[in-house]
Design a protein around this motif. Structure first.
Motif, PDB file in Angstrom:
ATOM      1  N   GLU A   1      -1.671 -19.326   6.345  1.00 55.23           N
ATOM      2  CA  GLU A   1      -0.394 -19.515   7.019  1.00 55.23           C
ATOM      3  C   GLU A   1       0.362 -20.664   6.353  1.00 55.23           C
ATOM      4  O   GLU A   1      -0.234 -21.660   5.942  1.00 55.23           O
ATOM      5  N   PHE A   2       1.660 -20.505   6.282  1.00 49.91           N
ATOM      6  CA  PHE A   2       2.477 -21.527   5.620  1.00 49.91           C
ATOM      7  C   PHE A   2       3.880 -21.527   6.201  1.00 49.91           C
ATOM      8  O   PHE A   2       4.287 -20.593   6.884  1.00 49.91           O
ATOM      9  N   LYS A   3       4.593 -22.580   5.908  1.00 51.38           N
ATOM     10  CA  LYS A   3       6.009 -22.667   6.241  1.00 51.38           C
ATOM     11  C   LYS A   3       6.782 -22.839   4.947  1.00 51.38           C
ATOM     12  O   LYS A   3       6.315 -23.521   4.023  1.00 51.38           O
ATOM     13  N   SER A   4       7.950 -22.228   4.879  1.00 52.74           N
ATOM     14  CA  SER A   4       8.712 -22.270   3.634  1.00 52.74           C
ATOM     15  C   SER A   4      10.149 -22.699   3.856  1.00 52.74           C
ATOM     16  O   SER A   4      10.691 -22.601   4.962  1.00 52.74           O
ATOM     17  N   LYS A   5      10.746 -23.177   2.771  1.00 52.55           N
ATOM     18  CA  LYS A   5      12.167 -23.500   2.731  1.00 52.55           C
ATOM     19  C   LYS A   5      12.781 -22.742   1.552  1.00 52.55           C
ATOM     20  O   LYS A   5      12.229 -22.755   0.444  1.00 52.55           O
ATOM     21  N   ASN A   6      13.904 -22.102   1.816  1.00 54.49           N
ATOM     22  CA  ASN A   6      14.613 -21.378   0.779  1.00 54.49           C
ATOM     23  C   ASN A   6      15.590 -22.327   0.097  1.00 54.49           C
ATOM     24  O   ASN A   6      16.629 -22.668   0.657  1.00 54.49           O
ATOM     25  N   ILE A   7      15.263 -22.746  -1.128  1.00 49.26           N
ATOM     26  CA  ILE A   7      16.093 -23.748  -1.808  1.00 49.26           C
ATOM     27  C   ILE A   7      17.401 -23.168  -2.330  1.00 49.26           C
ATOM     28  O   ILE A   7      18.297 -23.905  -2.740  1.00 49.26           O
ATOM     29  N   LEU A   8      17.531 -21.840  -2.309  1.00 48.12           N
ATOM     30  CA  LEU A   8      18.778 -21.221  -2.752  1.00 48.12           C
ATOM     31  C   LEU A   8      19.880 -21.350  -1.700  1.00 48.12           C
ATOM     32  O   LEU A   8      21.061 -21.216  -2.016  1.00 48.12           O
ATOM     33  N   GLU A   9      19.467 -21.601  -0.462  1.00 47.34           N
ATOM     34  CA  GLU A   9      20.445 -21.727   0.623  1.00 47.34           C
ATOM     35  C   GLU A   9      21.081 -23.109   0.674  1.00 47.34           C
ATOM     36  O   GLU A   9      22.091 -23.300   1.338  1.00 47.34           O
ATOM     37  N   ASP A  10      20.460 -24.073   0.013  1.00 45.51           N
ATOM     38  CA  ASP A  10      20.923 -25.453   0.118  1.00 45.51           C
ATOM     39  C   ASP A  10      20.836 -26.129  -1.254  1.00 45.51           C
ATOM     40  O   ASP A  10      19.754 -26.502  -1.707  1.00 45.51           O
ATOM     41  N   VAL A  11      21.963 -26.265  -1.901  1.00 48.97           N
ATOM     42  CA  VAL A  11      22.003 -26.865  -3.243  1.00 48.97           C
ATOM     43  C   VAL A  11      21.490 -28.301  -3.209  1.00 48.97           C
ATOM     44  O   VAL A  11      20.758 -28.744  -4.103  1.00 48.97           O
ATOM     45  N   LYS A  12      21.866 -29.043  -2.169  1.00 55.25           N
ATOM     46  CA  LYS A  12      21.451 -30.445  -2.062  1.00 55.25           C
ATOM     47  C   LYS A  12      19.934 -30.551  -1.933  1.00 55.25           C
ATOM     48  O   LYS A  12      19.304 -31.418  -2.552  1.00 55.25           O
ATOM     49  N   LEU A  13      19.339 -29.668  -1.130  1.00 54.66           N
ATOM     50  CA  LEU A  13      17.881 -29.657  -0.981  1.00 54.66           C
ATOM     51  C   LEU A  13      17.222 -29.326  -2.312  1.00 54.66           C
ATOM     52  O   LEU A  13      16.236 -29.958  -2.701  1.00 54.66           O
ATOM     53  N   ARG A  14      17.765 -28.350  -3.020  1.00 55.75           N
ATOM     54  CA  ARG A  14      17.186 -27.934  -4.309  1.00 55.75           C
ATOM     55  C   ARG A  14      17.157 -29.084  -5.305  1.00 55.75           C
ATOM     56  O   ARG A  14      16.134 -29.353  -5.945  1.00 55.75           O
ATOM     57  N   GLU A  15      18.276 -29.781  -5.431  1.00 61.00           N
ATOM     58  CA  GLU A  15      18.348 -30.888  -6.382  1.00 61.00           C
ATOM     59  C   GLU A  15      17.509 -32.073  -5.941  1.00 61.00           C
ATOM     60  O   GLU A  15      16.911 -32.774  -6.753  1.00 61.00           O
ATOM     61  N   THR A  16      17.444 -32.295  -4.632  1.00 59.07           N
ATOM     62  CA  THR A  16      16.650 -33.412  -4.101  1.00 59.07           C
ATOM     63  C   THR A  16      15.159 -33.193  -4.303  1.00 59.07           C
ATOM     64  O   THR A  16      14.423 -34.129  -4.636  1.00 59.07           O
ATOM     65  N   MET A  17      14.696 -31.949  -4.143  1.00 59.80           N
ATOM     66  CA  MET A  17      13.276 -31.654  -4.289  1.00 59.80           C
ATOM     67  C   MET A  17      12.782 -31.905  -5.709  1.00 59.80           C
ATOM     68  O   MET A  17      11.621 -32.256  -5.923  1.00 59.80           O
ATOM     69  N   LYS A  18      13.660 -31.726  -6.691  1.00 61.08           N
ATOM     70  CA  LYS A  18      13.272 -31.996  -8.079  1.00 61.08           C
ATOM     71  C   LYS A  18      12.918 -33.471  -8.256  1.00 61.08           C
ATOM     72  O   LYS A  18      11.999 -33.821  -9.005  1.00 61.08           O
ATOM     73  N   ILE A  19      13.644 -34.328  -7.558  1.00 59.05           N
ATOM     74  CA  ILE A  19      13.402 -35.767  -7.636  1.00 59.05           C
ATOM     75  C   ILE A  19      12.245 -36.163  -6.725  1.00 59.05           C
ATOM     76  O   ILE A  19      11.361 -36.935  -7.102  1.00 59.05           O
ATOM     77  N   TYR A  20      12.245 -35.623  -5.515  1.00 57.71           N
ATOM     78  CA  TYR A  20      11.218 -35.946  -4.518  1.00 57.71           C
ATOM     79  C   TYR A  20       9.818 -35.646  -5.050  1.00 57.71           C
ATOM     80  O   TYR A  20       8.902 -36.456  -4.922  1.00 57.71           O
ATOM     81  N   SER A  21       9.668 -34.476  -5.661  1.00 54.71           N
ATOM     82  CA  SER A  21       8.353 -34.053  -6.171  1.00 54.71           C
ATOM     83  C   SER A  21       8.123 -34.475  -7.612  1.00 54.71           C
ATOM     84  O   SER A  21       7.015 -34.336  -8.129  1.00 54.71           O
ATOM     85  N   ASN A  22       9.198 -34.972  -8.261  1.00 52.83           N
ATOM     86  CA  ASN A  22       9.140 -35.264  -9.700  1.00 52.83           C
ATOM     87  C   ASN A  22       8.688 -34.020 -10.461  1.00 52.83           C
ATOM     88  O   ASN A  22       7.838 -34.060 -11.341  1.00 52.83           O
TER      89      ASN A  22
END
Length: 212
Positions: free
Chosen positions: A132-153
């Motif tokens: 079981e897992f929970k997911s986020k669709n990064i295509l729906e949120d440009v800000k989330l997509r760009e932030t995750m690249k930095i957050y996770s390095n």
């Protein structure tokens, strides 16, 4: 943060600076000024930097790889990643989401309709294990997509987290699945894989040879 991850990040910072210094020699003629990115100007632990430098200078050929020479862990991708400040409110939301779920993934699309093959591969692997897992669709949120690249390095998607810790992307999860390591990692976070019984009941080479 464990010492292995600290070392890996130290190497990344060290290598990015070296790469950028080399590339700047070829681009300096076309630009009179050079602006350093935040990733270049961020401080490196001095003790770790000295250890890395000593190791490199002590050997004619020095390489940093994932795994061992006789068993490399993955094909390494080289990239130059420009970091920038993360919005604190969004950062807290990401952290809360990751910590609230044993398995959290950031993918392109939805679980029932992934938008890229790599996201689909991660979904299929997790389903094989009955995870079981929970997911986020990064295509729906440009800000989330760009932030995750930095957050996770980590510059690409999907991104997978177990129990609040970053695991990696599709290639790493696939390798863990193929090696059987994923069964053990899921067990550590309290998830019993559907494939754990198959692993435990697999016939040994000695028993198969004796039956021939």
């Amino acid at each position: 943060m464990n010492s292995s991850l600290l070392f890996r990040r130290g190497i990344q910072q060290y290598s990015i600076r070296s790469f950028n210094n080399i590339s700047s020699r070829f681009t300096s003629s076309s630009s009179s000024t050079t602006t350093k990115s935040p990733s270049e100007s961020s401080p490196i632990d001095s003790e770790l930097k000295n250890k890395i430098t000593d190791f490199i200078k002590a050997n004619k050929v020095a390489i940093f790889i994932k795994g061992e020479p006789n068993a490399p862990s993955m094909m390494v991708k080289f990239f130059r990643f420009e970091s920038s400040p993360i919005d604190s409110e969004l950062k807290n939301k990401i952290t809360d989401f990751i910590k609230a779920n044993k398995v959290a993934i950031f993918i392109k699309g939805e679980p029932n309709a992934p938008s890229c093959g790599f996201s689909n591969a991660v979904l299929q692997i997790l389903k094989l294990h009955g995870c079981e897992f929970k997911s986020k669709n990064i295509l729906e949120d440009v800000k989330l997509r760009e932030t995750m690249k930095i957050y996770s390095n980590w510059p690409t998607f999907p991104q997978v987290y177990f129990n609040g810790e970053f695991v990696g992307g599709c290639d790493i999860l696939l390798q863990m699945h193929q090696s059987g390591e994923l069964v053990e990692e899921l067990k550590k976070v309290g998830i019993q894989s559907k494939l754990s019984n198959l692993k435990n009941t697999a016939p040994s080479s000695s028993s198969s040879s004796s039956s021939n």
